[in-house]
Structure formats: C-alpha cells, structure tokens
Design a protein around this motif. Structure first.
Motif, PDB file in Angstrom:
ATOM      1  N   SER A 227       0.820  -1.215   0.000  1.00 15.16           N
ATOM      2  CA  SER A 227       0.000   0.000   0.000  1.00 15.16           C
ATOM      3  C   SER A 227       0.854   1.266   0.000  1.00 15.16           C
ATOM      4  CB  SER A 227      -0.922   0.012   1.224  1.00 15.16           C
ATOM      5  OG  SER A 227      -0.179  -0.018   2.417  1.00 15.16           O
ATOM      6  N   ARG A 228       2.082   1.162   0.523  1.00 14.74           N
ATOM      7  CA  ARG A 228       2.987   2.305   0.558  1.00 14.74           C
ATOM      8  C   ARG A 228       3.373   2.758  -0.847  1.00 14.74           C
ATOM      9  NH1 ARG A 228       8.741   1.668   3.514  1.00 14.74           N
ATOM     10  NH2 ARG A 228       7.350   0.778   5.121  1.00 14.74           N
ATOM     11  N   TYR A 229       3.360   1.836  -1.793  1.00 14.99           N
ATOM     12  CA  TYR A 229       3.814   2.136  -3.156  1.00 14.99           C
ATOM     13  C   TYR A 229       2.663   2.240  -4.154  1.00 14.99           C
ATOM     14  CZ  TYR A 229       7.973   0.451  -0.781  1.00 14.99           C
ATOM     15  OH  TYR A 229       8.971   0.275   0.123  1.00 14.99           O
ATOM     16  N   THR A 230       1.436   2.172  -3.643  1.00 10.29           N
ATOM     17  CA  THR A 230       0.272   2.206  -4.527  1.00 10.29           C
ATOM     18  C   THR A 230       0.207   3.520  -5.304  1.00 10.29           C
ATOM     19  OG1 THR A 230      -1.031   0.720  -3.132  1.00 10.29           O
ATOM     20  CG2 THR A 230      -2.246   2.186  -4.603  1.00 10.29           C
ATOM     21  N   ILE A 231       0.035   3.403  -6.601  1.00  6.11           N
ATOM     22  CA  ILE A 231      -0.162   4.579  -7.452  1.00  6.11           C
ATOM     23  C   ILE A 231      -1.665   4.855  -7.497  1.00  6.11           C
ATOM     24  CG2 ILE A 231       0.088   5.532  -9.777  1.00  6.11           C
ATOM     25  CD1 ILE A 231       2.449   3.660 -10.186  1.00  6.11           C
ATOM     26  N   PRO A 232      -2.105   6.076  -7.173  1.00  2.00           N
ATOM     27  CA  PRO A 232      -3.545   6.374  -7.158  1.00  2.00           C
ATOM     28  C   PRO A 232      -4.187   6.153  -8.523  1.00  2.00           C
ATOM     29  CG  PRO A 232      -2.274   8.128  -6.124  1.00  2.00           C
ATOM     30  CD  PRO A 232      -1.287   7.226  -6.782  1.00  2.00           C
ATOM     31  N   GLU A 233      -5.487   6.157  -8.510  1.00  2.00           N
ATOM     32  CA  GLU A 233      -6.246   5.981  -9.754  1.00  2.00           C
ATOM     33  C   GLU A 233      -5.805   6.996 -10.802  1.00  2.00           C
ATOM     34  OE1 GLU A 233     -10.553   7.393 -10.932  1.00  2.00           O
ATOM     35  OE2 GLU A 233     -10.684   5.630  -9.622  1.00  2.00           O
ATOM     36  N   ARG A 234      -5.651   6.516 -12.027  1.00  2.00           N
ATOM     37  CA  ARG A 234      -5.282   7.383 -13.144  1.00  2.00           C
ATOM     38  C   ARG A 234      -6.327   7.273 -14.247  1.00  2.00           C
ATOM     39  NH1 ARG A 234       0.093   4.521 -14.349  1.00  2.00           N
ATOM     40  NH2 ARG A 234      -1.006   2.914 -13.172  1.00  2.00           N
ATOM     41  N   ARG A 235      -6.461   8.321 -14.997  1.00  2.00           N
ATOM     42  CA  ARG A 235      -7.457   8.329 -16.072  1.00  2.00           C
ATOM     43  C   ARG A 235      -6.843   8.892 -17.356  1.00  2.00           C
ATOM     44  NH1 ARG A 235     -13.582   9.108 -13.885  1.00  2.00           N
ATOM     45  NH2 ARG A 235     -13.394   7.600 -12.168  1.00  2.00           N
ATOM     46  N   THR A 236      -7.180   8.240 -18.442  1.00  2.00           N
ATOM     47  CA  THR A 236      -6.785   8.723 -19.768  1.00  2.00           C
ATOM     48  C   THR A 236      -7.973   9.469 -20.352  1.00  2.00           C
ATOM     49  OG1 THR A 236      -5.328   6.820 -20.055  1.00  2.00           O
ATOM     50  CG2 THR A 236      -5.925   8.067 -22.031  1.00  2.00           C
ATOM     51  N   ILE A 237      -7.739  10.695 -20.780  1.00  2.00           N
ATOM     52  CA  ILE A 237      -8.834  11.567 -21.199  1.00  2.00           C
ATOM     53  C   ILE A 237      -8.650  11.945 -22.662  1.00  2.00           C
ATOM     54  CG2 ILE A 237     -10.027  13.744 -20.735  1.00  2.00           C
ATOM     55  CD1 ILE A 237      -8.590  13.625 -17.935  1.00  2.00           C
ATOM     56  N   SER A 238      -9.705  11.748 -23.442  1.00  2.00           N
ATOM     57  CA  SER A 238      -9.747  12.251 -24.819  1.00  2.00           C
ATOM     58  C   SER A 238     -10.591  13.514 -24.819  1.00  2.00           C
ATOM     59  CB  SER A 238     -10.361  11.207 -25.750  1.00  2.00           C
ATOM     60  OG  SER A 238      -9.511  10.076 -25.864  1.00  2.00           O
ATOM     61  N   TYR A 239     -10.128  14.531 -25.537  1.00  2.00           N
ATOM     62  CA  TYR A 239     -10.831  15.803 -25.487  1.00  2.00           C
ATOM     63  C   TYR A 239     -10.612  16.581 -26.776  1.00  2.00           C
ATOM     64  CZ  TYR A 239      -6.195  17.755 -24.656  1.00  2.00           C
ATOM     65  OH  TYR A 239      -4.873  18.106 -24.789  1.00  2.00           O
ATOM     66  N   ALA A 240     -11.492  17.517 -26.998  1.00  2.00           N
ATOM     67  CA  ALA A 240     -11.364  18.458 -28.121  1.00  2.00           C
ATOM     68  C   ALA A 240     -11.803  19.822 -27.619  1.00  2.00           C
ATOM     69  CB  ALA A 240     -12.206  18.017 -29.301  1.00  2.00           C
ATOM     70  N   ILE A 241     -11.009  20.828 -27.881  1.00  2.00           N
ATOM     71  CA  ILE A 241     -11.298  22.180 -27.390  1.00  2.00           C
ATOM     72  C   ILE A 241     -11.780  23.040 -28.552  1.00  2.00           C
ATOM     73  CG2 ILE A 241     -10.279  24.251 -26.372  1.00  2.00           C
ATOM     74  CD1 ILE A 241      -8.353  22.440 -24.865  1.00  2.00           C
ATOM     75  N   PHE A 242     -12.793  23.844 -28.284  1.00  2.00           N
ATOM     76  CA  PHE A 242     -13.284  24.767 -29.316  1.00  2.00           C
ATOM     77  C   PHE A 242     -13.696  26.065 -28.629  1.00  2.00           C
ATOM     78  CE2 PHE A 242     -16.806  22.272 -27.791  1.00  2.00           C
ATOM     79  CZ  PHE A 242     -17.872  23.167 -27.655  1.00  2.00           C
ATOM     80  N   SER A 243     -13.697  27.139 -29.409  1.00  2.00           N
ATOM     81  CA  SER A 243     -14.028  28.456 -28.858  1.00  2.00           C
ATOM     82  C   SER A 243     -14.916  29.211 -29.827  1.00  2.00           C
ATOM     83  CB  SER A 243     -12.752  29.252 -28.584  1.00  2.00           C
ATOM     84  OG  SER A 243     -12.070  29.508 -29.804  1.00  2.00           O
ATOM     85  N   LYS A 244     -15.323  30.392 -29.415  1.00  2.00           N
ATOM     86  CA  LYS A 244     -16.237  31.186 -30.230  1.00  2.00           C
ATOM     87  C   LYS A 244     -15.571  31.680 -31.514  1.00  2.00           C
ATOM     88  CE  LYS A 244     -17.439  35.047 -28.327  1.00  2.00           C
ATOM     89  NZ  LYS A 244     -17.903  36.001 -27.291  1.00  2.00           N
TER      90      LYS A 244
END
Length: 647
Positions: A227-244
C-alpha cells in the motif's frame, strides 16, 4: 447531497459547530455516534439505508454522497483511494451527517417550521457556479452543473431546505452557554506550563549493512507494504477544445438585421443635447425669482444661494429626459430653454421651485446608418456568435445523451481529438515527471475524475461564454502498486531502512530504560557504544505548542514531551523508518493563570464554544430520538462492501 455539507460547514453555524479549544477538545457537528435498534422495524429492502421519521435515506443517495465526498478529498490528496477513504471513516462520517440532516429537517417539519420555495430559490441563485458572466442566475449553467455532478434538482432543493432548517434550529441550542471559573483556571494555567528536556536520535542508517537483501526477503517486505507504493487511480482523457472564434468567418449579420437594429436604437443615434448645470431649490416661486434676479445681476449662484441660507447642488452634465425624470418636465423645459451661461426661469417639482445656472451646453448631431454601421455589425456579430456557441453546446449535449460518441461529435463539428497519458487527479503523470498538462486541464480534470466508468461524454466550460471542451474518459487505471521490478531500487532502500530501524529500536529502548532508571541521557547514549548524533536540549511552553499546532509544525518528539511524567524517558519512531527518538523530560514548571485576566477571558470564550457545540450535539441527538431513526445495517454493510470491492 454533498452540497449540504459544503454549505453548512462554510456557514456561521457550521463554523460554530466545528470550533474547538486548542488541541484539547474537538466536537464537530454530526459527530455523535448513531446506533440503530436491534430490530430494523418497518424498514426493509436494500434500497433504504435508514428511516428517519417519515423520510427515507436511500442507499443510492448515500452512495452518491460518499463518492462525491471521496472525489473532493481525492483532488486534495491524490494518493487516496476509495477503499482507504471508506475504511478510514469517510463512509460512517457521511452516513452520520446525512442522518443528522434528515433528523433536523424531520424535527422542524414536525413542529411547523418550513423553508419556503422563494428562500430556497434565493440560496440557489447565490451559488457562483450557477451564475452567468453577468453575475445573474443562469438556467443553462444550473442545469449543466447538476448534470455534471449527477444531482437531480429536487435533491439539491432538499439539501438547501435541510440546511436552512438547521440554520434556524441549531444556533439556539448553544446560545448563552456558561463556564464555571473552577474549570477555566486550570486549563488556562496549562498554557503557561513550561517543560525542559533532551532529545537523542538513533538513526536507522547507522545499522544498515552493506549487503544486498535476498529476493525472497525483498518480495515479502514488498507484499506486506504494497500500500505504501500504490499509485492512485489514473485516467486517460480524450478531449477536443473549441471556442467562439470558430464562428468568426461564418457568421455575418444581414443588411436587414443591420437596418432593423438601427431602427430599434434610433433614439440612441438621434441628435442629443446635454447641459452642465448647478441648481438651487427654493420653497416659493417668488423666492426663486428673486434669487434668479440676483444671479442675472452678477452674483455667482453660490454667493446668491449662501445669502439666503441655502447651498448649491452641482448636477453636472444631464440630458433633458434624465432631468425630467429626477425633477419634473417643467424644470427640464425651463433648463433647456435657457441660453448657455444664463439662468433658467423658476420651475416647480415635488421638491420646490428650481432655478439653474447653465454652465455648458454640449450638442451631438444625429448619426446616420453609415456612420454607425461598423458598431452595429460588431454588436450583432458578437450576439449571433454567442447564440451559435450556446446552441452548439446544447446540441452536443443532446447528441451525447442520445448515444453519440466523442468521435462522432468531433467529426461532425470538424474538431481534432487529443488524448492525455494516464493522469492523476492533479494532472501529474507518474511515468513522466516532466509532463505538464495544458492550462485547460484545470477545468477538465475535476469533471473527468467525477465521471463514472460508463458515463456519457461531457461538455465542459473552460472560459465562460468563450471556450469549451468536449471530453470522454477512455481508460481508468485503478489504484494499484506497480510490479516490484519496476521500483526495486526504492523498495530495496526502504527494506534496508526497515531492517536498520528494527536494530535502532533495540538501542533506543535500552537508552530509554537506563534513563528512566536514573542514568543521565548522555551517559546512556555513551553506553550504547554506537556513534550517534549530538543530544539536543529543548525547552518550550504549552502556548508555544498550541501556536505551532495551528500552523501544523509541531515536531512529534516535542509533542510527546508534553504528554510525559517528569524524570521519565520514552521512545518514538521517526517518520519513514529514519530511526528512533529518545525523549527525556527533566523538569516541569507549572503555570498559574489566576492573575492573567486576558488568558482567563480567552479560555472562557473558547470553552463557551465547546460547551455550545456539546449542547448542539445533544440537541441533535434529542431530535433524532424524537423523530425516530432506524438504520438498515444489512443494506449499509452491503453498500460498504460494494464500495470497498468486497463480496
């Protein structure tokens, strides 16, 4: 549901309920131990966690509250996993708080107390995340925030209702709490107590052998301490950014729209006149005419007004319609009929008779459509882009709700999808310490880490009304320790320190035993026949300890010294297996606060808070007893096992 607790603990009553007296007593709202009856009575079914009066706390509400609280805590402590949070008291704490809040509401309703819809509406409208760029309540932002958090509107309203009832009920319980002097003086005197002692350290490094540990021993150590070496939960995120800006070359107002806006605002572009005036208001027409004659005769308006015991009001530049609104149409007509530098004829308003000195006249000619075309085109373009952007985000949300993927929506709108590596909740990449997320991730990450595994893609507002992102969590890597081979050097170092710590403890215990038997600490250290760091002499007061505690900087050996008997020695393990402290307390100088009025008053005030909290806690317990609380222990155990991954 967690909204209730965020609000109550940031309110005055919440602060009142969580105050404590230095580090001696801590009583927080909803900290009471709630125990259910042996038989669960009429509460049946795994969907009910607890029956509170006529209300039911469902397992779904409890689960959502625990998960929301965990996600909020995880953003501050990225190493936290759900199992540790639940087993560390997070589940029971949220359950107790929910039962308390339900009980307060049930008690208030039972005895005729209410929190009306208008009051709840005003509380909701004050939440910054529900407001638009103009600072006013935004229905769009409100619905989006609820959707992102997975909260129904009625749940939110119920939370606020219970919060408002608590604000009405709880303050009365602790009001006027009194504290006897016989209790105040001893505790105040504690703050003046001073202690003197010595601290020696036996470092683990002094006992480390320069021998590579056996693989079997290393594996056993790693298994025990994984437990001392446990890496916390990780997430891979796909995204696209757009603006006005994507609409800048696509949206242009038509000639008809331009002409329509010009006609709509024709009054704004018509010829206008403003006048800078000073005025005096008199009680009669005759007095006003006499004062006007003085000014026309050469007196300044100030001098003329002062001669009759009045003062001048400097109105400044004003147009005719504004003056008519603040005074009367007759006054406006008189002022705008007088020449520049002249005095207006007396005219009446509800306040009296006005005369005005015309200091300056500014005339603005009418503006043609061609003259203001650029301004109108800019305004119309901005408005149409805002509408198009809002419509686009709503369309995207509808598409996601209908089952469209992130790729489908991105392709349809010509957006490029980017992907992150597996990130922690704070944006760090454990496999690349040099990785830096884009600035937009500050807004994207909290939403991404609040989503369930099968959640639809989301639309996230990055900059209000200007920039957005669509995102989807493509992979969730559960919290787990890495393979031993991947971090073998680190584990080897920790194993050797652990072994050294065991040997250091033997020496530290030997030194402490000798000191408790009457041997001087310096002599006991010399008897250990191991080269150790120099002994440190320490001296402090409880007041110093309290100040350091507020700053989170109390050294553990110093804290231990203030819990020991005089002329004794104790051992204390250093952090991260660095070694062992030997703490020797030589002398205690008792404090006497009987003549310290300032300290006595401060201690009494703190005790009043503590007593008030205790009364409030007992009041909550009485409310629970009055309305009746039954916990479904089977359902609670099942939910806790589900959250922690048990069977």
């Amino acid at each position: 549901m967690i909204t209730f607790f965020r609000n109550i603990f940031s309110s005055k009553i919440g602060l009142f309920l969580t105050m404590c007296f230095v580090a001696l007593i801590a009583i927080a709202f909803a900290s009471a131990d709630v125990t259910g009856s042996g038989a669960f009575g009429g509460v049946t079914g795994s969907g009910t966690a607890a029956q509170v009066g006529d209300s039911k706390l469902t397992t779904a509400e409890l689960s959502q509250s625990v998960n929301n609280a965990f996600r909020a805590e995880q953003r501050e402590n990225t190493g936290l996993d759900l199992k540790t949070f639940v087993e560390g008291g997070g589940f029971d704490g949220i359950l107790d708080r929910l039962i308390n809040s339900f009980s307060i509401a049930a008690f208030g309703n039972k005895y005729g107390m209410t929190a009306g819809k208008r009051l709840v509406d005003s509380e909701i409208a004050d939440i910054p995340s529900f407001q638009g760029a103009d600072g006013q309540f935004s229905e769009e932002n409100f619905r989006r925030a609820l959707q992102q958090q997975g909260i129904k509107e009625q749940q939110l309203r119920d939370d606020f209702t219970r919060n408002l009832l608590a604000d009405q009920l709880l303050p009365i319980a602790g009001f006027g709490a009194s504290v006897p002097q016989t209790l105040v003086t001893p505790y105040a005197s504690l703050l003046l107590e001073a202690r003197q002692g010595q601290i020696a350290i036996v470092p683990s490094a002094a006992f480390i052998e320069n021998v590579t540990p056996a693989d079997a021993a290393l594996a056993a150590f790693y298994s025990k301490n994984s437990s001392r070496y446990t890496i916390p939960e990780r997430r891979t995120i796909s995204y696209a950014i757009f603006s006005k800006e994507r609409f800048n070359d696509k949206i242009k107002p038509t000639e008809k729209e331009i002409q329509g806006r010009y006609n709509l605002d024709k009054a704004k572009y018509a010829a206008s006149e403003t006048r800078n005036i000073d005025q005096v208001i008199l009680p009669t027409q005759a007095a006003a005419k006499a004062l006007a004659d003085k000014i026309s005769g050469g007196d300044t308006i100030g001098a003329a007004a002062e001669s009759v015991g009045l003062s001048v009001a400097e109105v400044g530049s004003i147009n005719k319609s504004a003056l008519a609104g603040t005074a009367s149409q007759a006054v406006a007509n008189a002022v705008f009929s007088a020449p520049s530098g002249g005095v207006s004829a007396p005219a009446q308003s509800a306040l009296g008779w006005h005369i005005a000195k015309i200091n300056d006249v500014q005339k603005v000619p009418a503006q043609t459509l061609d003259q203001v075309r650029a301004t109108i085109v800019s305004d119309l373009t901005r408005e149409k882009v805002d509408v198009a952007l809002a419509k686009l985000t709503v369309t995207m949300e509808d598409e996601f709700a209908a089952g469209s993927s992130l790729q489908d929506v991105a392709d349809a709108e010509g957006l490029k999808i980017e992907s992150t590596p597996a990130l922690l909740a704070n944006g760090q990449n454990p496999e690349d310490q040099n990785y830096r997320p884009i600035p937009e991730m500050q807004r994207i990450l909290p939403i991404a880490f609040s989503l369930e595994e099968d959640s639809d893609p989301q639309v996230v507002e990055i900059i209000a009304g200007q920039q957005y992102a669509i995102l989807d969590v493509t992979n969730i890597t559960e919290a787990a320790p890495p393979p031993l081979n991947a971090i073998k050097p680190v584990v080897t170092r920790d194993y050797m320190l652990d072994e050294g710590s065991k040997k250091a403890k033997v020496i530290a215990d030997q030194i402490a035993k000798e000191v408790s038997g009457g041997t001087a600490l310096s002599e006991a250290v010399a008897n250990a026949k191991v080269k150790l760091p120099n002994i440190e002499n320490v001296s402090s007061t409880r007041a110093d300890l309290a100040r350091q505690s507020q700053q989170g900087q109390v050294p553990p050996p110093l804290s231990l010294m203030f819990s020991m008997a005089e002329n004794t020695a104790k051992t204390l393990k250093a952090q991260q297996n660095q070694g062992w402290f030997v703490v020797n307390l030589n002398k205690i100088n008792r404090g006497d606060a009987s003549t310290r009025t300032d300290l006595l008053n401060a201690t009494r005030a703190q005790f009043k808070q503590v007593f008030g909290n205790e009364y409030t806690e007992q009041f909550i317990n009485a409310m629970k007893a009055d309305v009746g609380v039954e916990r479904n222990e089977d359902a609670l155990a099942s939910l806790k096992n589900q959250l922690t991954g048990g069977n």
